[in-house]
Design a protein around this motif. Sequence first.
Motif, mmCIF file in Angstrom:
data_model
loop_
_atom_site.group_PDB
_atom_site.id
_atom_site.type_symbol
_atom_site.label_atom_id
_atom_site.label_comp_id
_atom_site.label_asym_id
_atom_site.label_seq_id
_atom_site.Cartn_x
_atom_site.Cartn_y
_atom_site.Cartn_z
ATOM 1 N N ALA A 28 35.217 41.711 42.249
ATOM 2 C CA ALA A 28 34.982 41.835 43.697
ATOM 3 C C ALA A 28 36.206 41.392 44.488
ATOM 4 O O ALA A 28 36.620 42.055 45.450
ATOM 5 C CB ALA A 28 33.761 41.017 44.106
ATOM 6 N N LYS A 29 36.813 40.280 44.082
ATOM 7 C CA LYS A 29 38.023 39.790 44.761
ATOM 8 C C LYS A 29 39.154 40.813 44.638
ATOM 9 O O LYS A 29 39.891 41.053 45.592
ATOM 10 C CB LYS A 29 38.488 38.461 44.169
ATOM 11 C CG LYS A 29 37.682 37.275 44.565
ATOM 12 C CD LYS A 29 38.274 36.016 43.935
ATOM 13 C CE LYS A 29 37.417 34.809 44.158
ATOM 14 N NZ LYS A 29 37.975 33.623 43.466
ATOM 15 N N LEU A 30 39.282 41.379 43.458
ATOM 16 C CA LEU A 30 40.348 42.361 43.228
ATOM 17 C C LEU A 30 40.152 43.581 44.123
ATOM 18 O O LEU A 30 41.100 44.089 44.718
ATOM 19 C CB LEU A 30 40.369 42.771 41.757
ATOM 20 C CG LEU A 30 41.505 43.685 41.322
ATOM 21 C CD1 LEU A 30 42.851 42.980 41.486
ATOM 22 C CD2 LEU A 30 41.320 44.096 39.880
ATOM 23 N N HIS A 31 38.918 44.045 44.247
ATOM 24 C CA HIS A 31 38.649 45.226 45.068
ATOM 25 C C HIS A 31 38.817 44.943 46.559
ATOM 26 O O HIS A 31 39.025 45.872 47.336
ATOM 27 C CB HIS A 31 37.264 45.792 44.767
ATOM 28 C CG HIS A 31 37.254 46.628 43.533
ATOM 29 N ND1 HIS A 31 37.099 46.100 42.273
ATOM 30 C CD2 HIS A 31 37.421 47.951 43.365
ATOM 31 C CE1 HIS A 31 37.160 47.065 41.390
ATOM 32 N NE2 HIS A 31 37.354 48.202 42.018
ATOM 33 N N GLU A 32 38.723 43.690 46.951
ATOM 34 C CA GLU A 32 38.963 43.325 48.351
ATOM 35 C C GLU A 32 40.447 43.342 48.692
ATOM 36 O O GLU A 32 40.818 43.447 49.854
ATOM 37 C CB GLU A 32 38.403 41.918 48.632
ATOM 38 C CG GLU A 32 36.904 41.834 48.627
ATOM 39 C CD GLU A 32 36.403 40.399 48.708
ATOM 40 O OE1 GLU A 32 37.214 39.461 48.843
ATOM 41 O OE2 GLU A 32 35.174 40.214 48.628
ATOM 42 N N ASP A 79 50.763 39.009 39.116
ATOM 43 C CA ASP A 79 49.836 38.574 40.166
ATOM 44 C C ASP A 79 48.688 37.803 39.527
ATOM 45 O O ASP A 79 48.082 38.261 38.561
ATOM 46 C CB ASP A 79 49.297 39.788 40.933
ATOM 47 C CG ASP A 79 48.462 39.377 42.119
ATOM 48 O OD1 ASP A 79 47.278 39.029 41.900
ATOM 49 O OD2 ASP A 79 48.982 39.393 43.243
ATOM 50 N N ILE A 80 48.392 36.642 40.070
ATOM 51 C CA ILE A 80 47.371 35.767 39.470
ATOM 52 C C ILE A 80 45.993 36.404 39.463
ATOM 53 O O ILE A 80 45.236 36.266 38.503
ATOM 54 C CB ILE A 80 47.353 34.383 40.141
ATOM 55 C CG1 ILE A 80 46.481 33.435 39.324
ATOM 56 C CG2 ILE A 80 46.816 34.442 41.554
ATOM 57 C CD1 ILE A 80 46.976 32.035 39.334
ATOM 58 N N LEU A 81 45.662 37.141 40.502
ATOM 59 C CA LEU A 81 44.354 37.794 40.576
ATOM 60 C C LEU A 81 44.227 38.872 39.502
ATOM 61 O O LEU A 81 43.189 38.988 38.841
ATOM 62 C CB LEU A 81 44.123 38.384 41.966
ATOM 63 C CG LEU A 81 42.758 38.992 42.250
ATOM 64 C CD1 LEU A 81 41.647 37.977 41.992
ATOM 65 C CD2 LEU A 81 42.691 39.479 43.685
ATOM 66 N N VAL A 82 45.284 39.618 39.286
ATOM 67 C CA VAL A 82 45.276 40.655 38.245
ATOM 68 C C VAL A 82 45.157 39.998 36.869
ATOM 69 O O VAL A 82 44.382 40.451 36.017
ATOM 70 C CB VAL A 82 46.539 41.535 38.333
ATOM 71 C CG1 VAL A 82 46.619 42.504 37.166
ATOM 72 C CG2 VAL A 82 46.569 42.297 39.655
ATOM 73 N N ALA A 83 45.885 38.910 36.656
ATOM 74 C CA ALA A 83 45.814 38.188 35.380
ATOM 75 C C ALA A 83 44.400 37.650 35.146
ATOM 76 O O ALA A 83 43.863 37.766 34.031
ATOM 77 C CB ALA A 83 46.825 37.060 35.355
ATOM 78 N N GLN A 84 43.788 37.089 36.182
ATOM 79 C CA GLN A 84 42.416 36.583 36.057
ATOM 80 C C GLN A 84 41.450 37.722 35.735
ATOM 81 O O GLN A 84 40.542 37.558 34.920
ATOM 82 C CB GLN A 84 41.978 35.894 37.353
ATOM 83 C CG GLN A 84 42.652 34.578 37.598
ATOM 84 C CD GLN A 84 42.331 34.014 38.974
ATOM 85 O OE1 GLN A 84 41.852 34.724 39.862
ATOM 86 N NE2 GLN A 84 42.623 32.742 39.163
ATOM 87 N N TYR A 85 41.655 38.854 36.372
ATOM 88 C CA TYR A 85 40.798 40.013 36.140
ATOM 89 C C TYR A 85 40.879 40.445 34.677
ATOM 90 O O TYR A 85 39.855 40.661 34.027
ATOM 91 C CB TYR A 85 41.205 41.171 37.060
ATOM 92 C CG TYR A 85 40.472 42.451 36.756
ATOM 93 C CD1 TYR A 85 39.196 42.673 37.248
ATOM 94 C CD2 TYR A 85 41.052 43.438 35.961
ATOM 95 C CE1 TYR A 85 38.509 43.849 36.963
ATOM 96 C CE2 TYR A 85 40.375 44.606 35.666
ATOM 97 C CZ TYR A 85 39.109 44.807 36.170
ATOM 98 O OH TYR A 85 38.430 45.965 35.868
#
Length: 116
Positions: A28-32, A79-85
């Motif tokens: 959800a965070k990634l899509h935002e 990117d940290i969000l991409v890595a978390q995903y």
Amino acid sequence: MPYDESVEQLIRAISELDYVKKFKKTDAKLHENTRLFEQQETMKAQQKEAILYQKIGKINAYKVTSQAAQKIEKSLKSDILVAQYFTALQDVNDLIQHVTSEIEQKVNVLLENDEK
């Protein structure tokens, strides 16, 4: 218990696991984050251009667009969000493979017992 009901029960149980909840939250965070998707689209466009330039023999244009695409790809991967995903996705994939393997083994045992 009917098949559909069993499947729904399994889906509910899996969706309540921490791995899956974490993945859903990260997804959800990634899509935002539209910036990341825009970067990805730009990277894909540059990759396509690079392939075209390579096919028509424009080596300098190929190198420039290819390097630009690689730069964006490196930025996205860091990117940290991409890595978390991707970490969360791997956890969920591992879970699903495990569940699938368990189901397959149990079905095979049942089929073997039915044949006897």
